[in-house]
Design a protein around this motif. Structure first.
Motif, mmCIF file in Angstrom:
data_model
loop_
_atom_site.group_PDB
_atom_site.id
_atom_site.type_symbol
_atom_site.label_atom_id
_atom_site.label_comp_id
_atom_site.label_asym_id
_atom_site.label_seq_id
_atom_site.Cartn_x
_atom_site.Cartn_y
_atom_site.Cartn_z
ATOM 1 N N PRO A 155 41.377 36.235 46.710
ATOM 2 C CA PRO A 155 42.610 37.036 47.177
ATOM 3 C C PRO A 155 42.760 37.588 48.352
ATOM 4 O O PRO A 155 41.576 38.521 48.796
ATOM 5 C CB PRO A 155 42.976 37.966 45.926
ATOM 6 N N GLY A 156 43.711 37.553 49.219
ATOM 7 C CA GLY A 156 43.599 38.033 50.762
ATOM 8 C C GLY A 156 42.704 37.449 51.546
ATOM 9 O O GLY A 156 42.590 37.621 52.891
ATOM 10 N N GLN A 157 41.756 36.457 51.059
ATOM 11 C CA GLN A 157 40.907 35.979 52.107
ATOM 12 C C GLN A 157 40.844 34.308 51.984
ATOM 13 O O GLN A 157 40.347 33.589 52.566
ATOM 14 C CB GLN A 157 39.380 36.315 51.769
ATOM 15 N N ALA A 182 35.835 35.940 41.265
ATOM 16 C CA ALA A 182 34.759 36.791 41.084
ATOM 17 C C ALA A 182 35.126 38.074 41.946
ATOM 18 O O ALA A 182 35.376 38.135 42.939
ATOM 19 C CB ALA A 182 33.351 35.889 41.389
ATOM 20 N N TRP A 183 34.661 39.171 41.040
ATOM 21 C CA TRP A 183 35.088 40.420 41.777
ATOM 22 C C TRP A 183 33.696 41.427 41.342
ATOM 23 O O TRP A 183 33.021 41.121 40.667
ATOM 24 C CB TRP A 183 36.202 41.096 41.349
ATOM 25 N N SER A 184 33.754 42.230 42.344
ATOM 26 C CA SER A 184 32.532 43.299 42.150
ATOM 27 C C SER A 184 33.292 44.781 42.162
ATOM 28 O O SER A 184 34.496 44.937 42.719
ATOM 29 C CB SER A 184 31.486 43.199 43.157
ATOM 30 N N ILE A 230 44.686 27.748 34.355
ATOM 31 C CA ILE A 230 43.565 28.910 33.647
ATOM 32 C C ILE A 230 43.201 29.723 34.788
ATOM 33 O O ILE A 230 42.769 29.532 35.649
ATOM 34 C CB ILE A 230 42.357 28.130 32.918
ATOM 35 N N GLU A 231 43.518 31.061 34.739
ATOM 36 C CA GLU A 231 43.292 31.939 35.665
ATOM 37 C C GLU A 231 42.005 32.701 35.067
ATOM 38 O O GLU A 231 42.026 33.382 33.886
ATOM 39 C CB GLU A 231 44.216 33.079 35.562
ATOM 40 N N HIS A 232 40.794 32.446 35.822
ATOM 41 C CA HIS A 232 39.553 32.825 35.188
ATOM 42 C C HIS A 232 39.136 33.988 36.322
ATOM 43 O O HIS A 232 38.959 33.732 37.578
ATOM 44 C CB HIS A 232 38.640 31.908 35.312
ATOM 45 N N PHE A 233 38.839 35.318 35.766
ATOM 46 C CA PHE A 233 38.190 36.108 36.708
ATOM 47 C C PHE A 233 37.087 36.920 36.036
ATOM 48 O O PHE A 233 36.961 37.179 34.795
ATOM 49 C CB PHE A 233 39.317 37.231 37.174
ATOM 50 N N GLY A 236 30.848 39.664 39.034
ATOM 51 C CA GLY A 236 29.689 39.006 39.601
ATOM 52 C C GLY A 236 29.424 38.249 40.730
ATOM 53 O O GLY A 236 30.481 38.247 41.421
ATOM 54 N N SER A 237 28.306 37.573 41.045
ATOM 55 C CA SER A 237 28.190 36.964 42.246
ATOM 56 C C SER A 237 29.387 35.824 42.407
ATOM 57 O O SER A 237 29.469 35.066 41.362
ATOM 58 C CB SER A 237 26.738 36.108 42.253
ATOM 59 N N ALA A 238 30.042 35.567 43.595
ATOM 60 C CA ALA A 238 30.843 34.652 43.439
ATOM 61 C C ALA A 238 30.545 33.144 43.453
ATOM 62 O O ALA A 238 30.937 32.289 42.736
ATOM 63 C CB ALA A 238 31.675 34.683 45.019
ATOM 64 N N SER A 239 29.455 32.896 44.027
ATOM 65 C CA SER A 239 28.869 31.460 44.006
ATOM 66 C C SER A 239 28.297 31.289 42.538
ATOM 67 O O SER A 239 28.572 30.112 41.863
ATOM 68 C CB SER A 239 27.700 31.320 44.950
ATOM 69 N N GLU A 240 27.892 32.259 41.829
ATOM 70 C CA GLU A 240 27.228 31.801 40.387
ATOM 71 C C GLU A 240 28.492 31.588 39.508
ATOM 72 O O GLU A 240 28.382 30.998 38.512
ATOM 73 C CB GLU A 240 26.197 33.074 40.129
ATOM 74 N N VAL A 241 29.459 32.625 39.650
ATOM 75 C CA VAL A 241 30.696 32.446 38.691
ATOM 76 C C VAL A 241 31.417 31.158 38.897
ATOM 77 O O VAL A 241 31.698 30.562 37.998
ATOM 78 C CB VAL A 241 31.461 33.755 39.131
ATOM 79 N N LEU A 242 31.319 30.910 40.263
ATOM 80 C CA LEU A 242 32.027 29.452 40.639
ATOM 81 C C LEU A 242 31.268 28.422 39.981
ATOM 82 O O LEU A 242 31.877 27.375 39.366
ATOM 83 C CB LEU A 242 32.436 29.469 41.953
#
Length: 291
Positions: A155-157, A182-184, A230-233, A236-242
């Protein structure tokens, strides 16, 4: 929907897999399919067995055979071929600019051992004006992939073009769209345990990230009401989560910023997904939303 899907052909099995995927996509969209090969005759200063005419015949035969394979499976599909007399990178960039999407095999021109993506493909991915889809050879030993479309959302990017592509792809397939964010923990809170505790007790970070993701997707949910989302948040690491959410996807959609000055980069998340995702990966250039 109509338009053109273009495939870069080079005579490899990877390019054949890309053509097969693109043919299904073109049929689904009601688009025409264009098979191209970029070639320039360059006699070298070493002994070369063959001549210009022989090499050109090989290229044209390769394109004709590829077209025959596609038409055999999709007889109603409009399929054309063209030999592009140009270097691969500028030729493919020009094709990406004029087509709805450019499709390439995960190995191709200039492939180096140990890399899934050739140097030419990487240059095209970094500079293309339109979406580029990388397709690998399906592994017959793995379970059939689900039709789910997965998109990485920051979001925002992330620009509108990425979500437009993802929602449209899901709508065309009648597939579920999984939007992954993915967020931190913000750095300021990480250095302030007391503040982090208070926010956590109020379920603040979880709620904020859920709301931000929902707000980002709302305009597209409204535009594509037929698409189940499906909204999944996940923290964790963005690449690993994706990647973990893409294991059984039919298509993964990621973005690439298109307006950065100087050397254009794919970004670490897009780079990781391109090298490790088992599904076809669509890289969509975008401008960041104003903010």
């Amino acid at each position: 929907m109509s338009g053109t899907i273009t495939v870069g052909m080079d005579g490899t099995d990877h390019a054949s897999a890309a053509a097969a995927w693109a043919a299904e996509e073109a049929e689904r969209r009601g688009s025409s399919l264009r098979l191209v090969h970029a070639w320039v005759w360059r006699p070298t200063d070493v002994v070369y067995v063959g001549d210009r005419a022989a090499e050109e015949r090989w290229v044209r035969n390769m394109l004709d055979e590829a077209r025959s394979r596609v038409v055999g499976r999709h007889p109603a599909l409009d399929v054309t071929t063209e030999l592009l007399v140009d270097d691969p990178v500028p030729a493919l960039l020009a094709e990406a600019a004029r087509a709805d999407m450019l499709v390439l095999g995960s190995r191709g021109y200039g492939t180096l051992t140990g890399y899934l993506i050739g140097s030419v493909s990487l240059k095209v991915l970094r500079q293309a004006a339109g979406p580029v889809v990388m397709v690998g050879i399906p592994n017959s030993g793995t379970p059939q992939q689900d039709p789910e479309v997965v998109v990485g959302v920051e979001p925002g990017q992330i620009g509108d073009s990425v979500l437009e592509f993802a929602f449209s792809a899901a709508a065309e397939r009648g597939a579920t769209l999984r939007a992954v964010h993915a967020w931190s923990v913000p750095t300021a809170l990480a250095w302030s345990p007391g503040s982090l505790y208070l926010v956590d007790q109020a379920n603040g970070l979880d709620r904020i990230n859920r709301e931000v993701l929902a707000d980002t997707l709302k305009p597209w949910r409204d535009k594509y009401p037929q698409v189940e989302v499906i909204e999944h948040f996940e923290i964790g690491s963005a690449s690993e989560v994706l990647l973990s959410n893409s294991a059984r996807a039919g298509l993964v959609v990621v973005g690439r910023r298109s307006h950065e000055a100087g050397l254009r980069r794919l970004g670490p998340v897009t780079h990781a997904v391109l090298h490790h995702a088992t599904a076809p990966v669509a890289v969509v250039p975008h401008d960041c939303p104003p903010g």
